[in-house]
Motif scaffolding. Structure first.
Motif, mmCIF file in Angstrom:
data_model
loop_
_atom_site.group_PDB
_atom_site.id
_atom_site.type_symbol
_atom_site.label_atom_id
_atom_site.label_comp_id
_atom_site.label_asym_id
_atom_site.label_seq_id
_atom_site.Cartn_x
_atom_site.Cartn_y
_atom_site.Cartn_z
ATOM 1 N N CYS A 227 -83.515 10.175 -3.040
ATOM 2 C CA CYS A 227 -82.316 11.074 -2.688
ATOM 3 C C CYS A 227 -82.480 12.452 -2.703
ATOM 4 C CB CYS A 227 -81.218 10.741 -3.776
ATOM 5 S SG CYS A 227 -81.740 11.386 -5.490
ATOM 6 N N GLY A 228 -83.770 12.853 -2.735
ATOM 7 C CA GLY A 228 -84.305 14.454 -2.759
ATOM 8 C C GLY A 228 -84.487 14.820 -1.188
ATOM 9 N N VAL A 229 -84.776 16.150 -0.931
ATOM 10 C CA VAL A 229 -85.058 16.952 0.097
ATOM 11 C C VAL A 229 -83.796 16.780 1.175
ATOM 12 C CG1 VAL A 229 -87.122 17.421 1.699
ATOM 13 C CG2 VAL A 229 -87.635 16.161 -0.445
ATOM 14 N N GLY A 230 -82.808 17.056 0.758
ATOM 15 C CA GLY A 230 -81.774 17.410 1.679
ATOM 16 C C GLY A 230 -80.877 16.228 1.867
ATOM 17 N N ARG A 231 -81.190 15.302 1.098
ATOM 18 C CA ARG A 231 -80.377 13.807 1.539
ATOM 19 C C ARG A 231 -79.009 13.839 1.078
ATOM 20 N NH1 ARG A 231 -80.937 10.415 5.371
ATOM 21 N NH2 ARG A 231 -83.111 10.977 5.181
ATOM 22 N N THR A 232 -79.028 14.515 -0.083
ATOM 23 C CA THR A 232 -77.247 14.902 -0.434
ATOM 24 C C THR A 232 -76.603 15.932 0.015
ATOM 25 O OG1 THR A 232 -77.883 15.833 -2.414
ATOM 26 C CG2 THR A 232 -77.935 13.555 -2.927
ATOM 27 N N GLY A 233 -77.451 16.817 0.883
ATOM 28 C CA GLY A 233 -76.590 18.082 1.214
ATOM 29 C C GLY A 233 -77.069 19.228 0.464
ATOM 30 N N SER A 234 -77.886 19.132 -0.518
ATOM 31 C CA SER A 234 -78.610 20.036 -1.480
ATOM 32 C C SER A 234 -80.067 19.761 -1.131
ATOM 33 C CB SER A 234 -78.483 20.154 -2.979
ATOM 34 O OG SER A 234 -76.763 20.322 -3.073
ATOM 35 N N LEU A 235 -80.936 20.672 -1.507
ATOM 36 C CA LEU A 235 -82.318 20.456 -1.545
ATOM 37 C C LEU A 235 -82.618 19.313 -2.278
ATOM 38 C CD1 LEU A 235 -85.064 21.300 0.167
ATOM 39 C CD2 LEU A 235 -85.481 22.771 -1.945
ATOM 40 N N TYR A 236 -82.308 19.204 -3.473
ATOM 41 C CA TYR A 236 -82.593 18.121 -4.408
ATOM 42 C C TYR A 236 -80.917 17.933 -5.163
ATOM 43 C CZ TYR A 236 -87.360 18.204 -3.808
ATOM 44 O OH TYR A 236 -88.700 18.067 -3.201
#
Length: 402
Positions: A227-236
């Motif tokens: 879910c990290g590196v932009g996947r949620t719309g934030s960097l983490y």
């Protein structure tokens, strides 16, 4: 002698622990792929949330070519500029003070678990060694991480599992309260379970975990491999929740398709990993680090992260339209561009059937268990590709008799 590999060659030469689709992709551009026969596919799978910038992205290709003409590998007897550049950008853009680079998410999680136990051992004593994780979680395929993961099918048949591991129920804080004690050294949790069904954590649940860790002197580990590196719309994802972990793991999208992982933590915790306590042969590899740096610098731009939310909304709207026609989903959930659509009783455990039908329509999808369609496309997938991919999914579902 020329030779064109076939799917049958997989069964001939490879161990049978995978069962890949019949098609063999040979070329990619953006969010589209082409197989050996020249047939085109839209990619909603993203290499299981890895290809965050799609296929053949110029920033990643450029970084790989440039570094490939300079330096490939050194080992950790020496450091190198790309690794230091990547570590610096991760520190400057997260809570972390220190970074450990490795080759995969499993390695990153193995490092996180070892660090948590080593910190507890050195600071509190050897009796503080218990790790709490969650049922349906997934943290990797090493024997330690697969044992911490909450899916017994992945650890069965390999002999005795490591001790000192307990499993609570995801999004159920009371189940954690029943297990936590002064022996607990860490709680490991995915802010959004991926393999377990694409289930986001409730904010109050994560906040409660943070408070319990503070109360019992345990470390909070966020597994953000998927879910990290932009996947949620934030960097983490921890940034979406406003809850800071003590240790965070990252991989998949971190390299945009090039194998790399990272474990991040604070100065205080990281100090116990003195020389010789842990290592990784390929960790900090210059090629991987150069590509990952290009990926992070591209993904962290505000316009890319903002676009993730816009694409999330479009995919969700399209799935709801499909549901109105077919009455096939009981729930559509997820964050950013990690989305799960759970089938209702009418389509119970038809996930793999839909995957096969989708391939026939020129669409690559994922499942998360037998009953959840999983969408993890490029963070910059064009809207026209989303609409065309959904049209292909509609045809795939229509081809199934219920």
């Amino acid at each position: 002698m020329s030779w064109t590999p076939t799917r049958e060659d997989f069964d001939r030469y490879m161990l049978p622990n995978y069962s890949p689709q019949r098609v063999i992709p040979v070329r990619g551009e953006g969010s589209r792929l082409w197989d050996q026969e020249g047939r085109e596919y839209i990619d909603f799978a993203g290499g299981i949330a890895v290809n965050a910038l799609g296929h053949n992205h110029p920033a990643l290709v450029g970084a790989l070519k440039e570094q490939g003409e300079k330096l490939w590998h050194l080992s950790n007897v020496y450091t190198n500029e790309p690794a230091l550049r990547l570590a610096r950008t991760l520190v400057e853009n997260t809570f972390a003070d220190r970074v450990f680079l490795c080759s995969s998410g499993g390695e990153a999680n193995e490092a996180a678990l070892k660090l948590a136990r080593r910190y507890a051992h050195d600071v509190h004593g050897p009796e503080k060694d218990t790790i709490i994780s969650f049922r349906q979680s997934f943290h990797g395929r090493t024997f330690f991480t697969v044992s911490v993961g909450g899916q017994p099918k992945y650890s069965q048949g390999f002999g005795p599992v490591p001790g000192g591991i307990e499993h609570a129920t995801y999004n159920d804080l009371d189940s954690v309260r029943e297990l936590i004690s002064e022996r607990t050294c860490a709680i490991m949790v995915e802010p959004m379970q991926g393999e377990g069904g694409v289930t986001p954590a409730d904010p109050t649940f994560l906040q409660g975990l943070r408070e319990l860790c503070n109360e019992y002197g345990a470390l909070l580990i966020f597994d953000e491999v998927q879910c990290g590196v932009g996947r949620t719309g934030s960097l983490y994802a921890y940034m979406d929740y406003g809850i800071t972990p003590d240790i965070l793991t990252s991989a998949k999208a971190l390299g945009g398709g090039f194998p790399i992982g990272a474990m991040m933590t604070t100065d205080e915790i990281g100090r116990v990993f003195v020389v010789g306590t842990h290592g990784s042969t390929y960790g900090g590899n210059p090629l991987a680090s150069a590509v990952a740096y290009a990926a992070v610098e591209t993904i962290r731009q505000p316009e890319v992260l903002k676009g993730v939310q816009q694409r999330h909304q479009l995919i969700r709207e399209q799935l709801e339209t499909l549901n109105q026609r077919f009455d096939c989903f009981s729930e559509i959930r997820g964050m950013g561009l990690l989305i799960g659509a759970e089938f209702n009783e009418r389509y119970q455990e038809r996930g793999r059937d839909v995957l096969a039908a989708a391939i026939n329509e020129g669409l690559m999808l994922l499942v998360a268990g037998p009953n959840v369609l999983r969408f993890a496309p490029s963070l910059i997938i064009p809207e026209e590709d989303i609409r065309e991919g959904m049209a292909r999914l509609e045809r795939a579902i229509a081809s199934l008799t219920v």
